[in-house]
Design a protein around this motif. Structure first.
Motif, PDB file in Angstrom:
ATOM      1  N   ARG A   4       0.326  -6.331   1.538  1.00 46.41           N
ATOM      2  CA  ARG A   4      -0.672  -7.365   1.790  1.00 46.41           C
ATOM      3  C   ARG A   4      -2.070  -6.891   1.361  1.00 46.41           C
ATOM      4  N   HIS A   5      -2.415  -5.663   1.713  1.00 47.69           N
ATOM      5  CA  HIS A   5      -3.765  -5.179   1.424  1.00 47.69           C
ATOM      6  C   HIS A   5      -3.934  -4.680  -0.003  1.00 47.69           C
ATOM      7  N   ARG A   6      -2.833  -4.453  -0.698  1.00 53.30           N
ATOM      8  CA  ARG A   6      -2.927  -4.084  -2.119  1.00 53.30           C
ATOM      9  C   ARG A   6      -2.824  -5.301  -3.027  1.00 53.30           C
ATOM     10  N   GLY A   7      -2.486  -6.456  -2.440  1.00 55.02           N
ATOM     11  CA  GLY A   7      -2.306  -7.642  -3.270  1.00 55.02           C
ATOM     12  C   GLY A   7      -1.092  -7.546  -4.166  1.00 55.02           C
ATOM     13  N   GLU A   8      -0.050  -6.900  -3.637  1.00 54.15           N
ATOM     14  CA  GLU A   8       1.196  -6.757  -4.390  1.00 54.15           C
ATOM     15  C   GLU A   8       2.316  -7.455  -3.631  1.00 54.15           C
ATOM     16  N   THR A   9       3.399  -7.751  -4.317  1.00 52.85           N
ATOM     17  CA  THR A   9       4.567  -8.224  -3.574  1.00 52.85           C
ATOM     18  C   THR A   9       5.228  -7.013  -2.913  1.00 52.85           C
ATOM     19  N   GLU A  10       5.989  -7.306  -1.859  1.00 54.19           N
ATOM     20  CA  GLU A  10       6.719  -6.217  -1.198  1.00 54.19           C
ATOM     21  C   GLU A  10       7.704  -5.571  -2.169  1.00 54.19           C
ATOM     22  N   GLN A  11       8.283  -6.378  -3.051  1.00 63.90           N
ATOM     23  CA  GLN A  11       9.244  -5.838  -4.029  1.00 63.90           C
ATOM     24  C   GLN A  11       8.563  -4.849  -4.971  1.00 63.90           C
ATOM     25  N   GLU A  12       7.376  -5.223  -5.456  1.00 64.83           N
ATOM     26  CA  GLU A  12       6.653  -4.324  -6.368  1.00 64.83           C
ATOM     27  C   GLU A  12       6.312  -3.008  -5.672  1.00 64.83           C
ATOM     28  N   LEU A  13       5.765  -3.131  -4.465  1.00 66.24           N
ATOM     29  CA  LEU A  13       5.352  -1.929  -3.735  1.00 66.24           C
ATOM     30  C   LEU A  13       6.563  -1.059  -3.391  1.00 66.24           C
ATOM     31  N   ALA A  14       7.658  -1.702  -2.991  1.00 65.79           N
ATOM     32  CA  ALA A  14       8.879  -0.952  -2.669  1.00 65.79           C
ATOM     33  C   ALA A  14       9.329  -0.161  -3.889  1.00 65.79           C
ATOM     34  N   ARG A  15       9.295  -0.808  -5.044  1.00 67.81           N
ATOM     35  CA  ARG A  15       9.815  -0.175  -6.255  1.00 67.81           C
ATOM     36  C   ARG A  15       8.959   1.038  -6.641  1.00 67.81           C
TER      37      ARG A  15
END
Ligand SMILES: [Zn+2]
Length: 270
Positions: free
Chosen positions: A241-252
């Motif tokens: 949320r605070h990086r402005g990324e999707t959870e999928q992107e951040l997880a990867r």
């Protein structure tokens, strides 16, 4: 989701009798690999035993071996020898948890520095990455790290809770940063909201530090009050949320980062 929790205190007595179930819950929640934290010689030996007893395919649980700054007053040659032996085992992927804690000062500061320097030298000699703990001690940690940085393959400041200046100085010497559920704490973690976006992909990893640091935003709250690796998804949600990324992107990218930092294999699908 395929996540890696880089900091799990699975040896903690609060998990007695439920470690297998806890590991299964983590897998079911999408946490496919975990790095178990060792905090002194005995605890690091226990963490390795847990890797072996709870991980049937040998590709999901790994550990660190080190002496936490709280335990630094117990540092001696025998302890160093036990860590050195552990670090030659294939499951043991990093030196640590080691570092400086000038917040609680459970060990005298000169002894914390001595134990840290000895472990950094060990990491250089054995070519292992380092899992670092720092509270209210970034100036001294940076000064000590600078002496060893050239010889260290990599190092992560786990559970980063500091300010922007410290973050930038850590990134200047190319350290990795571990973010916990501290960021979910509306009383003391909100300064991290703006900072997590400053950490480049490839240097950012996620961790629970379970059983500590239960994410305060988690609903429903677990009856035990203890954090566990399955709750890494809550940290993921908040950081994304605070990086402005999707959870999928951040997880990867955090998974790829952790896998390359600790040299973990790609596990078979569950
Ligand atoms: Zn720590």
């Amino acid at each position: 989701m395929q996540l890696i929790d880089i900091g799990v205190n699975l040896t903690h007595p609060s998990f007695d009798g439920q470690r297998q179930a806890l590991v299964e819950r983590a897998f079911a929640a999408g946490v496919e690999q975990m790095v178990l934290t060792g905090t002194d010689a005995e605890d690091s030996e226990l963490a390795l035993e847990l890797c072996r007893s709870l991980d049937s395919d040998g590709a999901r649980l790994f550990s660190t071996a080190g002496v936490h700054p709280h335990e630094a007053r117990h540092w001696n040659d025998a302890v160093a020898g036990r860590l050195d032996a552990l670090l030659r085992e294939p499951e043991v992927r990093a030196v640590g948890e080691c570092g400086l804690d000038f917040n609680r000062d459970f060990s005298p500061r000169p002894l914390q520095e001595k134990a840290l320097e000895a472990q950094l030298a060990m990491a250089v000699r054995l070519r292992k990455p380092v899992f670092l703990h720092e509270r209210d001690a970034d100036e001294r940690l940076l000064a000590i790290l600078r002496e060893f940085r050239d010889g260290l393959p990599a190092a992560v400041v786990h559970c980063f809770t500091g300010e922007k200046r410290a973050l930038y100085r850590y990134m200047d010497i190319d350290l990795h940063i571990g973010i916990t559920g501290w960021i979910c704490d509306e009383r003391r973690g909100t300064h991290l909201h703006a900072l997590v976006g400053e950490i480049p992909a490839g240097r950012l990893m996620l961790e629970t530090d379970a059983p500590y640091l239960l994410p305060r935003s988690l609903r429903p709250k677990p009856k035990s009050g203890h954090n566990e690796p399955a709750f890494l998804v809550e940290v993921l949600r908040e950081v994304a949320r605070h990086r402005g990324e999707t959870e999928q992107e951040l997880a990867r990218h955090t998974r790829d980062c952790a896998r390359s930092f600790f040299g973990l294999p790609v596990p078979a699908a569950l």
